[in-house]
Structure formats: structure tokens, C-alpha cells
Design an enzyme around this catalytic site. Structure first.
Site, PDB file in Angstrom:
ATOM      1  CB  CYS A  12      -1.358  -3.142  -4.507  1.00  0.00           C
ATOM      2  SG  CYS A  12      -2.633  -3.835  -3.458  1.00  0.00           S
ATOM      3  CB  CYS A  47       2.280  -7.503   0.089  1.00  0.00           C
ATOM      4  SG  CYS A  47       1.092  -6.511   1.012  1.00  0.00           S
ATOM      5  CB  CYS A  55      -2.782  -4.514   3.462  1.00  0.00           C
ATOM      6  SG  CYS A  55      -1.587  -4.280   2.135  1.00  0.00           S
TER       7      CYS A  55
END
Length: 150
Positions: free
Chosen positions: A33, A58, A102
Site C-alpha cells: 500500500c 493514507c 495501518c
């Protein structure tokens, strides 16, 4: 959907930056990612007295980095090692399932920074006792092929 707390930590992240003379540094990334996190810690008497992070990723990656630093600041090393991906996600009011990796990165970066501190100070027995002596190399990831949709 993100919780208000996730959005708050994304929009106004805490403890962003670098500690130039850090006692420990931990870097983790997810090559699938593209998220990359580095945490820096200052330690006095086995307590995290300062912590900063830099994250490329992100909104969830930034929010989890921010929250992990908030949770760790002022804690002893052993207390900070109790911070898990679940702890971080719960403190943020939850994360969408596809974003849980995350929070995993934030907890892992903290563990690596603590391990780095212990290594730099020749505390091999503490590394073993705390289960930090067998962390995978930085380029070994358990990303389960998870993509990080923005």
C-alpha cells in the site's frame, strides 16, 4: 467511514517530526500500500519522555501514528510495548477493516524504536525477555497483500 477521532488525528496529528538525537528509531513500511512510518523516542529511566513520527501514507496511517505516539508518551518501555494494533484502533474509535493494517504499522514502528533503544544500550537480555530479539528485518512484511484504498 472514519470516526471523528480518526479525522481529528489526521487533520491535526500530534507529535509529528524528527528527534535528531533519538535514543531509539523504528521504521516500518507496507510495500503493497506504500505506507511508511518512522518513530523516534527519547528515553529517561526506561520511560518514553518524548516521541515523534514521520509517516508517508493514507489518512488512517497518519492518524494511527499520531494516536500511537499519544498512547506511548510518558509510559515505561514495558507499558508502551502493550500498545497493540487493537489498542490504537480502539483509541481512535475504530477503523474500517481494510485499514487495520495501518494501526499494525504504528504499533510495529513503536516496538522497533524500543528494540533499537535496547540494542544501542547493550540490553540483550531485556530484548529477549520482552520478545523483541526476533523482530523481522525491516524489509520483511506481513502485509497479507492488503491494498490501502485512500
Amino acid at each position: 467511514m472514519y470516526s471523528e477521532k480518526v479525522l481529528e488525528h489526521f487533520r491535526n496529528p500530534r507529535n509529528v517530526g524528527v528527534i535528531e538525537d533519538a535514543d531509539g528509531v523504528g521504521t516500518v513500511g507496507n510495500p503493497v500500500c506504500g505506507d511508511l512510518m518512522t518513530m523516534y523516542i527519547k528515553v529517561e529511566d526506561d520511560r518514553i519522555v518524548d516521541i515523534k513520527f514521520q509517516t508517508f501514507g493514507c489518512g488512517a496511517a497518519i492518524a494511527t501514528s499520531s494516536m500511537a505516539t499519544e498512547l506511548a508518551k510518558g509510559k515505561t518501555l514495558e507499558e508502551a510495548l502493550q500498545i497493540t494494533k487493537q489498542t490504537v484502533a480502539e483509541a481512535l474509535g475504530g477503523l474500517p477493516p481494510q485499514k487495520m493494517h495501518c494501526s499494525n504499522l504504528a504499533a510495529d514502528a513503536l516496538k522497533r524504536a524500543i528494540a533499537d533503544y535496547l540494542k544501542k544500550n547493550g540490553r540483550v537480555e531485556d530484548l529477549k525477555r520482552l520478545g523483541l530479539d526476533n523482530l523481522p528485518d525491516e524489509d520483511e512484511h506481513d502485509d497479507h497483500g492488503e491494498l490501502c484504498p485512500m
